[in-house]
Design a protein around this motif. Structure first.
Motif, short mmCIF file in Angstrom:
data_model
loop_
_atom_site.label_atom_id
_atom_site.label_comp_id
_atom_site.label_asym_id
_atom_site.label_seq_id
_atom_site.Cartn_x
_atom_site.Cartn_y
_atom_site.Cartn_z
N UNK A 1 0.90 -1.37 -0.01
CA UNK A 1 -0.09 0.07 0.11
C UNK A 1 1.03 1.34 0.11
N UNK A 2 2.14 1.24 0.94
CA UNK A 2 2.75 2.33 0.85
C UNK A 2 3.34 2.63 -0.58
N UNK A 3 3.71 1.81 -1.36
CA UNK A 3 4.71 1.79 -2.49
C UNK A 3 3.45 2.29 -3.45
N UNK A 4 2.42 1.69 -3.30
CA UNK A 4 1.31 2.29 -4.50
C UNK A 4 1.04 3.66 -4.30
N UNK A 5 0.92 4.27 -3.06
CA UNK A 5 0.42 5.78 -2.60
C UNK A 5 1.65 6.60 -3.15
N UNK A 6 2.80 6.00 -3.22
CA UNK A 6 3.81 6.85 -4.13
C UNK A 6 3.74 7.03 -5.59
N UNK A 7 2.66 6.28 -6.10
CA UNK A 7 2.58 6.40 -7.75
C UNK A 7 1.25 6.48 -7.91
N UNK A 8 0.20 6.56 -7.01
CA UNK A 8 -1.02 6.73 -7.31
C UNK A 8 -1.60 7.96 -7.91
N UNK A 9 -2.08 8.09 -9.25
CA UNK A 9 -2.29 9.19 -10.07
C UNK A 9 -3.36 10.08 -9.41
N UNK A 10 -3.87 9.75 -8.29
CA UNK A 10 -4.97 10.64 -7.75
C UNK A 10 -4.82 11.03 -6.20
N UNK A 11 -3.41 10.66 -5.74
CA UNK A 11 -3.00 11.10 -4.65
C UNK A 11 -2.58 12.73 -4.74
N UNK A 12 -3.00 13.57 -3.75
CA UNK A 12 -3.14 14.92 -3.86
C UNK A 12 -1.76 15.42 -3.47
N UNK A 13 -1.08 16.07 -4.55
CA UNK A 13 0.28 16.71 -4.17
C UNK A 13 0.16 18.09 -3.69
N UNK A 14 1.16 18.80 -3.22
CA UNK A 14 1.32 20.20 -3.09
C UNK A 14 2.22 20.85 -3.76
N UNK A 15 1.84 21.89 -4.59
CA UNK A 15 3.01 22.37 -5.69
C UNK A 15 4.09 23.03 -4.65
N UNK A 16 5.25 22.92 -4.82
CA UNK A 16 6.08 23.58 -4.10
C UNK A 16 6.47 25.00 -4.35
N UNK A 17 5.92 25.57 -5.70
CA UNK A 17 5.93 26.96 -5.97
C UNK A 17 4.78 27.85 -5.33
N UNK A 18 3.55 27.27 -5.60
CA UNK A 18 2.39 28.11 -5.41
C UNK A 18 1.74 27.57 -3.95
N UNK A 19 2.15 26.12 -3.53
CA UNK A 19 1.46 25.59 -2.34
C UNK A 19 -0.12 25.18 -2.75
N UNK A 20 -0.47 25.05 -4.27
CA UNK A 20 -1.70 24.61 -4.49
C UNK A 20 -1.88 23.05 -4.44
N UNK A 21 -2.75 22.47 -3.88
CA UNK A 21 -3.01 21.09 -3.80
C UNK A 21 -3.72 20.50 -5.19
N UNK A 22 -2.91 19.64 -5.71
CA UNK A 22 -3.34 19.15 -7.05
C UNK A 22 -3.10 17.58 -7.09
#
Length: 502
Positions: free
Chosen positions: A112-133
């Motif tokens: 599960x942890x390995x999948x979460x590192x590649x899941x396309x729908x996991x929310x990430x935070x943009x390092x430049x503008x801090x937007x969650x995408x």
């Protein structure tokens, strides 16, 4: 039975003190078979298995026992009872398949942890503008939307070299409108000049006065070189003018979004067609068309292959279902024949040679016939055949066993009657010599008591029914021996009856 060491010490039987020799001692296979037919508790009885099974069938039962400890089919470290393995695989196995709550993709729970590192729908935070995408939209966000990403000017293709964060781009466009217009005008002039030179080159190639000799080659080459030189020396590029490579056989026209672009494409196609005719002469099929045809044929063949694979799989499923239906259909007549045979049963002992070989290798091996009844509501019986060895001679042994039937509660016990057992001569002679033995029941024998289990352990019959060599030479045909048994109920024991072996 006694140990060989006892014989060496006393040289006489411990029962009747008669002298003994090596020839008087032999393995008691009958006792061995009787022991192996004893019913014992399953080795998993401590775990809760209530089954009583014949000692000879313990190993086979363990392969089906619901209380047997087995490893997890997902190859995790757990071992549990077979009856609990389904619940383990569904609820507690670390290697069971689960679905991602975001993308619904299947993976093993321990990944599960390995999948979460590649899941396309996991929310990430943009390092430049801090937007969650979501991860799958992050690249598009950085390329098109992020206000803090550094981007080139919209007019960088016509010569503007400024770079700024996307949030400052509107201000830059507003403050540098005049400079951008100057770059556009310069770019337009260069494109117009290129179009004029291209028109003159095309006119020279298509002119009827043009010589097809080497002069044409020189003029076309010089025109193409000159156009490439003029294009590369435009005011939009930095540095000196790049030198065009000599002897170009085609002109590469850049795509520019201005008026006349369509005409440019048509001129380019005509120019390349003329050069191709000049170089190759007679035109043949293009490689692109050949590749396209090959790809189309490959797709058609692959589609047919998949259709055939599906048809084969469907046919295999149908064959499997037909085999199962045939097995049930062939089994049902045997059961019906046994129930309504009225005490006259014919047993066709098939695969005789293979069964005898297995009996030779395993002294405990026995073969039981299908069940039969003395009447539709009468006693249920079966025949048993095995191998018996005496003084180096092999014999075919035959026994009668009482089986538990549906109507035992209305029948009289112990069973009393007469058995006529015949070995059928299968020769083509008009005079056949069947071998027949008659057995009468005796009181006090366990073999004729009411069965408490599926089949009485003890049987009644002949250990030396016939020599095996004689069976093979006179009564075996197409690897089948035919045994006929007639049961007559109610003919009691008489003193003159033939004594039967056990």
């Amino acid at each position: 039975m006694f140990h060989l060491s006892d014989r060496r010490e006393r040289e006489q039987c411990p029962q009747d003190n008669q002298p003994l020799t090596e020839n008087d001692i032999y393995p008691d296979n009958y006792t061995r078979r009787e022991i192996l037919q004893l019913r014992v508790h399953c080795p998993n009885s401590k775990s809760g298995c209530p089954t009583l099974v014949e000692l000879a069938n313990v190993d086979r039962h363990l392969t089906e026992c619901e209380y047997q400890i087995v490893p997890c089919p997902n190859r995790c470290s757990m071992r549990t009872m077979k009856r609990e393995i389904a619940d383990h695989c569904q609820s507690s196995c670390l290697r069971r398949l689960v679905n991602c709550s975001l993308c619904n993709e299947q993976f093993q729970l321990n990944q599960q942890k390995s999948h979460l590192t590649t899941c396309p729908l996991v929310a990430l935070t943009c390092e430049s503008c801090q937007t969650v995408t979501p991860r799958q939209e992050m690249q598009h966000h950085l390329a098109e939307e992020c206000p803090r990403t550094v981007v080139p000017c919209t007019f960088h293709e016509v010569g503007c070299k400024e770079r700024m964060v996307r949030a400052d781009l509107p201000i830059h466009l507003q403050e540098n409108t005049q400079n951008h217009m100057k770059l556009l005008v310069a770019s337009y002039k260069n494109v117009s000049g290129f179009m004029s030179d291209l028109g003159r080159a095309v006119g020279a190639l298509t002119s009827p006065l043009a010589s097809p000799s080497l002069n044409r080659q020189g003029s076309s080459t010089s025109c193409a070189s000159e156009m490439q030189r003029q294009w590369s020396c435009s005011s939009m590029q930095e540095g000196a003018c790049a030198t065009a490579a000599p002897h170009h056989r085609s002109v590469s026209v850049p795509s520019v979004p201005v008026e006349g672009a369509r005409g440019t494409s048509e001129l380019e196609q005509r120019l390349q067609m003329d050069f191709s005719k000049w170089d190759l002469g007679k035109k043949s099929a293009s490689p692109e068309k050949v590749i396209k045809d090959i790809c189309e044929k490959h797709v058609r063949l692959e589609q047919r292959s998949r259709e055939h694979a599906i048809q084969i799989q469907n046919q295999r499923t149908q064959i499997k279902e037909l085999k199962e239906a045939l097995r049930r259909a062939t089994q049902a007549p045997h059961e019906m024949l046994g129930r309504y045979c009225n005490g006259t049963f014919v047993w066709r002992f098939h695969n005789f040679a293979a069964e005898i070989r297995e009996m030779t290798d395993n002294n405990a091996k026995v073969v039981h016939s299908p069940s039969f009844y003395t009447s539709p509501f009468g006693y249920k019986l079966c025949l048993r055949a095995n191998l018996y060895v005496r003084d180096g001679e092999c014999y075919l042994a035959l026994f009668i066993h009482m089986r538990r039937g549906e109507n035992d509660d209305i029948l009289e016990w112990p069973f009393s009657g007469r058995f006529i057992v015949s070995l059928i001569d299968q020769s083509d002679n008009s005079l056949r010599h069947n071998f027949t033995e008659v057995m009468l029941t005796k009181p006090g024998l366990e073999a004729f008591e009411r069965p408490r289990d599926d089949r009485n352990i003890k049987g009644w019959g002949f250990q030396q029914f016939m020599q095996l060599s004689r069976v093979r030479s006179h009564y075996l045909r197409r690897d089948t021996v035919i045994i006929k048994c007639v049961v007559q109920v109610g003919n009691g024991y008489r003193e003159e009856a033939i004594p039967a072996g056990r």
